[in-house]
Scaffold this motif. Sequence first.
Motif, short mmCIF file in Angstrom:
data_model
loop_
_atom_site.label_atom_id
_atom_site.label_comp_id
_atom_site.label_asym_id
_atom_site.label_seq_id
_atom_site.Cartn_x
_atom_site.Cartn_y
_atom_site.Cartn_z
N GLN A 19 0.83 -1.21 0.00
CA GLN A 19 0.00 0.00 0.00
C GLN A 19 0.86 1.26 0.00
OE1 GLN A 19 -3.60 0.23 -0.09
NE2 GLN A 19 -3.14 -1.82 -0.83
N ARG A 43 -11.99 11.12 9.34
CA ARG A 43 -12.12 9.94 8.49
C ARG A 43 -13.15 10.18 7.37
NH1 ARG A 43 -9.93 4.95 10.08
NH2 ARG A 43 -9.07 4.95 12.19
N ARG A 47 -12.31 10.07 3.46
CA ARG A 47 -13.04 9.15 2.59
C ARG A 47 -13.68 9.89 1.41
NH1 ARG A 47 -14.99 6.49 6.61
NH2 ARG A 47 -16.77 7.85 6.89
N GLN A 52 -7.37 7.03 2.35
CA GLN A 52 -7.57 6.03 3.40
C GLN A 52 -6.75 6.42 4.62
OE1 GLN A 52 -7.08 1.98 2.21
NE2 GLN A 52 -7.99 2.32 0.22
N LYS A 54 -5.31 4.68 8.18
CA LYS A 54 -5.08 3.45 8.92
C LYS A 54 -4.23 3.75 10.16
CE LYS A 54 -6.64 0.66 5.62
NZ LYS A 54 -7.89 0.02 5.69
N SER A 86 -3.26 7.92 -0.39
CA SER A 86 -4.13 7.88 -1.56
C SER A 86 -3.37 7.22 -2.69
CB SER A 86 -4.56 9.29 -1.96
OG SER A 86 -5.30 9.25 -3.16
#
Length: 167
Positions: A19, A43, A47, A52, A54, A86
């Motif tokens: 990722q 978040r 989104r 993203q 994490k 991203s």
Amino acid sequence: MEKAIIAKKQEEVSYVASQLKDAASVVVVDYLGLTVEQVTDLRKQLRDNGVQMKVIKNTILRRAVKEAEIEGLDATFTGPTAVLYSQDEVIAPAKVVSEFAKTADKLSIKGGLIEGKYADVEEINALAKLPDREGLLSMLLSVLQAPVRNTALAVKAVAEAKEQGAA
């Protein structure tokens, strides 16, 4: 049992490494002190912009950057760490987190990656000030249309001058 746990962690490290390696940009932040409501709002904003977020253990992150052969980023993995990334937009993670940090003083940017290269806090903030993709495209379109528009205006002026000279 222990081999299964080690295998699961290695799988997680490999996933995180892929990722990070494939991301257009990555921003590492310290979120300690944010309320649940603030994190939920952050978040949602991320989104909505295709980013993203994490929260990953620092040991997993360190192993992932080593596996992905990313240099410089492992120094940011101290304390509570959230990784924003991203796959498509370079500017989006920096822009969203910089805007959010203006209202949430507990959120701090630690560093990140811009197209695979380490970027410090100043570079992330500079990236956040750039226009987004749509803004850049509209600027480009405006620049491309200028010569055509100027030529049309010149032709119109010449035609009007000939009309006045003929009359």
